[in-house]
Design a protein around this motif. Structure first.
Motif, PDB file in Angstrom:
ATOM      1  N   ALA A  38       1.246 -72.520 -14.387  1.00 49.86           N
ATOM      2  CA  ALA A  38       2.200 -73.196 -15.271  1.00 49.86           C
ATOM      3  C   ALA A  38       3.571 -72.544 -15.213  1.00 49.86           C
ATOM      4  CB  ALA A  38       1.676 -73.196 -16.709  1.00 49.86           C
ATOM      5  N   PHE A  39       3.600 -71.222 -15.068  1.00 47.91           N
ATOM      6  CA  PHE A  39       4.872 -70.508 -15.091  1.00 47.91           C
ATOM      7  C   PHE A  39       5.308 -70.097 -13.690  1.00 47.91           C
ATOM      8  CE2 PHE A  39       3.653 -70.436 -19.471  1.00 47.91           C
ATOM      9  CZ  PHE A  39       4.860 -70.601 -20.123  1.00 47.91           C
ATOM     10  N   THR A  40       5.147 -71.008 -12.763  1.00 51.93           N
ATOM     11  CA  THR A  40       5.720 -70.907 -11.427  1.00 51.93           C
ATOM     12  C   THR A  40       6.512 -72.182 -11.176  1.00 51.93           C
ATOM     13  OG1 THR A  40       3.736 -71.883 -10.418  1.00 51.93           O
ATOM     14  CG2 THR A  40       3.852 -69.463 -10.535  1.00 51.93           C
ATOM     15  N   PRO A  41       7.470 -72.166 -10.263  1.00 59.84           N
ATOM     16  CA  PRO A  41       8.251 -73.387  -9.997  1.00 59.84           C
ATOM     17  C   PRO A  41       7.438 -74.414  -9.214  1.00 59.84           C
ATOM     18  CG  PRO A  41       8.948 -71.614  -8.543  1.00 59.84           C
ATOM     19  CD  PRO A  41       7.967 -71.007  -9.510  1.00 59.84           C
ATOM     20  N   SER A  42       6.430 -74.961  -9.861  1.00 59.74           N
ATOM     21  CA  SER A  42       5.523 -75.892  -9.184  1.00 59.74           C
ATOM     22  C   SER A  42       5.178 -77.086 -10.065  1.00 59.74           C
ATOM     23  CB  SER A  42       4.238 -75.171  -8.776  1.00 59.74           C
ATOM     24  OG  SER A  42       3.609 -74.577  -9.906  1.00 59.74           O
ATOM     25  N   VAL A  43       6.076 -77.440 -10.993  1.00 56.50           N
ATOM     26  CA  VAL A  43       5.823 -78.590 -11.861  1.00 56.50           C
ATOM     27  C   VAL A  43       5.648 -79.843 -11.002  1.00 56.50           C
ATOM     28  CG1 VAL A  43       6.806 -80.090 -13.629  1.00 56.50           C
ATOM     29  CG2 VAL A  43       7.047 -77.609 -13.817  1.00 56.50           C
ATOM     30  N   GLY A  44       4.570 -80.553 -11.243  1.00 59.49           N
ATOM     31  CA  GLY A  44       4.263 -81.741 -10.454  1.00 59.49           C
ATOM     32  C   GLY A  44       3.072 -81.535  -9.535  1.00 59.49           C
ATOM     33  N   ILE A  45       2.847 -80.286  -9.128  1.00 58.59           N
ATOM     34  CA  ILE A  45       1.704 -79.990  -8.246  1.00 58.59           C
ATOM     35  C   ILE A  45       0.832 -78.883  -8.832  1.00 58.59           C
ATOM     36  CG2 ILE A  45       2.895 -80.732  -6.152  1.00 58.59           C
ATOM     37  CD1 ILE A  45       3.371 -77.762  -5.511  1.00 58.59           C
ATOM     38  N   GLN A  46       1.004 -78.613 -10.125  1.00 56.61           N
ATOM     39  CA  GLN A  46       0.250 -77.523 -10.748  1.00 56.61           C
ATOM     40  C   GLN A  46      -1.242 -77.816 -10.793  1.00 56.61           C
ATOM     41  OE1 GLN A  46       2.381 -77.546 -14.413  1.00 56.61           O
ATOM     42  NE2 GLN A  46       3.817 -75.950 -13.792  1.00 56.61           N
ATOM     43  N   MET A  47      -1.601 -79.043 -11.152  1.00 58.49           N
ATOM     44  CA  MET A  47      -3.020 -79.375 -11.238  1.00 58.49           C
ATOM     45  C   MET A  47      -3.709 -79.323  -9.879  1.00 58.49           C
ATOM     46  SD  MET A  47      -3.390 -82.179 -14.320  1.00 58.49           S
ATOM     47  CE  MET A  47      -2.116 -83.298 -13.754  1.00 58.49           C
ATOM     48  N   TRP A  71      -0.193 -77.799 -18.690  1.00 54.75           N
ATOM     49  CA  TRP A  71       0.706 -78.700 -19.411  1.00 54.75           C
ATOM     50  C   TRP A  71       1.688 -77.935 -20.285  1.00 54.75           C
ATOM     51  CZ3 TRP A  71      -4.011 -82.005 -21.267  1.00 54.75           C
ATOM     52  CH2 TRP A  71      -4.567 -82.637 -20.158  1.00 54.75           C
ATOM     53  N   THR A  72       1.576 -76.616 -20.321  1.00 51.56           N
ATOM     54  CA  THR A  72       2.550 -75.814 -21.067  1.00 51.56           C
ATOM     55  C   THR A  72       3.953 -76.070 -20.542  1.00 51.56           C
ATOM     56  OG1 THR A  72       0.850 -74.122 -21.323  1.00 51.56           O
ATOM     57  CG2 THR A  72       3.115 -73.487 -21.835  1.00 51.56           C
ATOM     58  N   THR A  73       4.069 -76.196 -19.235  1.00 53.17           N
ATOM     59  CA  THR A  73       5.348 -76.581 -18.634  1.00 53.17           C
ATOM     60  C   THR A  73       5.207 -77.999 -18.108  1.00 53.17           C
ATOM     61  OG1 THR A  73       4.647 -75.523 -16.558  1.00 53.17           O
ATOM     62  CG2 THR A  73       6.063 -74.254 -18.027  1.00 53.17           C
ATOM     63  N   ASN A  74       6.235 -78.797 -18.305  1.00 51.16           N
ATOM     64  CA  ASN A  74       6.194 -80.205 -17.925  1.00 51.16           C
ATOM     65  C   ASN A  74       7.611 -80.665 -17.595  1.00 51.16           C
ATOM     66  OD1 ASN A  74       7.400 -80.809 -20.606  1.00 51.16           O
ATOM     67  ND2 ASN A  74       5.360 -80.208 -21.328  1.00 51.16           N
ATOM     68  N   ALA A  75       7.791 -81.974 -17.504  1.00 53.58           N
ATOM     69  CA  ALA A  75       9.100 -82.511 -17.133  1.00 53.58           C
ATOM     70  C   ALA A  75      10.180 -82.165 -18.153  1.00 53.58           C
ATOM     71  CB  ALA A  75       9.007 -84.026 -16.980  1.00 53.58           C
ATOM     72  N   PHE A  76       9.789 -81.910 -19.404  1.00 46.92           N
ATOM     73  CA  PHE A  76      10.766 -81.608 -20.451  1.00 46.92           C
ATOM     74  C   PHE A  76      11.116 -80.121 -20.505  1.00 46.92           C
ATOM     75  CE2 PHE A  76       8.380 -85.372 -21.808  1.00 46.92           C
ATOM     76  CZ  PHE A  76       9.420 -86.283 -21.968  1.00 46.92           C
ATOM     77  N   THR A  77      10.166 -79.277 -20.152  1.00 47.15           N
ATOM     78  CA  THR A  77      10.405 -77.831 -20.248  1.00 47.15           C
ATOM     79  C   THR A  77      10.674 -77.187 -18.895  1.00 47.15           C
ATOM     80  OG1 THR A  77       8.025 -77.373 -20.060  1.00 47.15           O
ATOM     81  CG2 THR A  77       8.916 -77.679 -22.280  1.00 47.15           C
ATOM     82  N   ALA A  78      10.586 -77.966 -17.817  1.00 51.34           N
ATOM     83  CA  ALA A  78      10.722 -77.383 -16.481  1.00 51.34           C
ATOM     84  C   ALA A  78      12.104 -76.779 -16.260  1.00 51.34           C
ATOM     85  CB  ALA A  78      10.430 -78.443 -15.417  1.00 51.34           C
ATOM     86  N   LEU A  79      13.157 -77.497 -16.635  1.00 52.43           N
ATOM     87  CA  LEU A  79      14.508 -77.015 -16.346  1.00 52.43           C
ATOM     88  C   LEU A  79      14.824 -75.690 -17.030  1.00 52.43           C
ATOM     89  CD1 LEU A  79      17.021 -77.620 -14.748  1.00 52.43           C
ATOM     90  CD2 LEU A  79      17.907 -78.933 -16.671  1.00 52.43           C
ATOM     91  N   PRO A  80      14.546 -75.515 -18.346  1.00 46.87           N
ATOM     92  CA  PRO A  80      14.775 -74.191 -18.937  1.00 46.87           C
ATOM     93  C   PRO A  80      13.954 -73.097 -18.273  1.00 46.87           C
ATOM     94  CG  PRO A  80      14.506 -75.841 -20.656  1.00 46.87           C
ATOM     95  CD  PRO A  80      14.147 -76.507 -19.373  1.00 46.87           C
ATOM     96  N   CYS A  81      12.700 -73.413 -17.904  1.00 44.86           N
ATOM     97  CA  CYS A  81      11.864 -72.416 -17.231  1.00 44.86           C
ATOM     98  C   CYS A  81      12.440 -72.074 -15.863  1.00 44.86           C
ATOM     99  CB  CYS A  81      10.439 -72.931 -17.074  1.00 44.86           C
ATOM    100  SG  CYS A  81       9.507 -73.016 -18.630  1.00 44.86           S
ATOM    101  N   TYR A  82      12.860 -73.090 -15.121  1.00 46.92           N
ATOM    102  CA  TYR A  82      13.444 -72.841 -13.807  1.00 46.92           C
ATOM    103  C   TYR A  82      14.702 -71.994 -13.910  1.00 46.92           C
ATOM    104  CZ  TYR A  82      10.364 -76.094 -11.356  1.00 46.92           C
ATOM    105  OH  TYR A  82       9.270 -76.711 -10.793  1.00 46.92           O
ATOM    106  N   TYR A  83      15.471 -72.215 -14.962  1.00 45.23           N
ATOM    107  CA  TYR A  83      16.679 -71.407 -15.162  1.00 45.23           C
ATOM    108  C   TYR A  83      16.312 -69.936 -15.389  1.00 45.23           C
ATOM    109  CZ  TYR A  83      20.652 -69.314 -17.553  1.00 45.23           C
ATOM    110  OH  TYR A  83      21.668 -68.467 -17.920  1.00 45.23           O
ATOM    111  N   VAL A  84      15.315 -69.700 -16.229  1.00 42.58           N
ATOM    112  CA  VAL A  84      14.876 -68.321 -16.488  1.00 42.58           C
ATOM    113  C   VAL A  84      14.338 -67.694 -15.198  1.00 42.58           C
ATOM    114  CG1 VAL A  84      13.216 -66.903 -17.746  1.00 42.58           C
ATOM    115  CG2 VAL A  84      14.402 -68.758 -18.920  1.00 42.58           C
TER     116      VAL A  84
END
Length: 204
Positions: free
Chosen positions: A57-66, A94-107
């Motif tokens: 969840a906390f890697t830049p892989s939103v969309g292919i995490q599952m 689902w902790t990271t998703n389309a809504f939280t991805a950008l702030p996580c990617y920034y960090v």
């Protein structure tokens, strides 16, 4: 004629519509808490599921995490001590998703720049969001947006974000493992105590 205005009755669909927090609580309960409580495996089995899910969840892989979790589970099943709760792991992604991805990617990007010593390349979130939005346009098709995202993650910022995500992924996954293990152990201990109490009451 009555001088007071009659307020219209609230719409039925508004009364039935659950609030966001209520839906979130139900989602957490039925997708995460209940699978941990009902699992017939060892407490470590559920804790490993939390670890794997939170790590991806906390890697830049939103969309292919599952799919990544599924691949990890397929490999882990070959080793009994590495096997984990697949449903729980997928739920944690689902902790990271389309809504939280950008702030996580920034960090992740900011952490990666610091780790590489690029102090002159640190930017605020507003600048990062503008750079991110410039990559995607409304005229792009879904395929073109996926290609642009792949280019960003692989060629442009990919290495920086991937390296920057590792400390977060490892720490959060480890905390998830520890708290999940503690939760399952406490629940099973309490359940055992209830069963023993019922047994003593029946004998008495």
């Amino acid at each position: 004629m009555n001088a007071h205005k009659i307020r219209p009755a609230p719409r039925a669909d508004r009364q039935r519509r659950p609030d966001m927090m209520g839906r979130l609580r139900r989602l957490l309960r039925y997708r995460i808490v209940v699978p941990m409580m009902r699992s017939r495996h060892s407490p470590e089995h559920a804790a490993r599921g939390s670890f794997v899910g939170l790590f991806w969840a906390f890697t830049p892989s939103v969309g292919i995490q599952m799919p990544l979790v599924l691949i990890t589970w397929t490999l882990a099943r070959r080793f009994p001590r590495w096997d984990f709760n697949l449903v729980l792991a997928i739920a944690w992604t689902w902790t990271t998703n389309a809504f939280t991805a950008l702030p996580c990617y920034y960090v992740f990007h900011l952490t990666g720049q610091v780790m590489f010593g690029h102090w002159d390349r640190l930017a605020g979130f507003a600048s990062f969001r503008l750079m991110w939005n410039d990559i995607f346009t409304a005229e792009q098709s879904m395929l073109e947006q996926l290609q642009a995202l792949a280019r960003v993650l692989i060629l442009d910022w990919g290495v920086t974000m991937l390296v920057g995500s590792l400390p977060w992924a490892l720490v959060i996954a480890w905390l998830g493992y520890r708290y999940s293990l503690k939760f399952v152990l406490a629940y099973r201990h309490a359940r055992h105590e209830r069963m023993m109490k019922r047994h003593r009451n029946r004998v008495a």
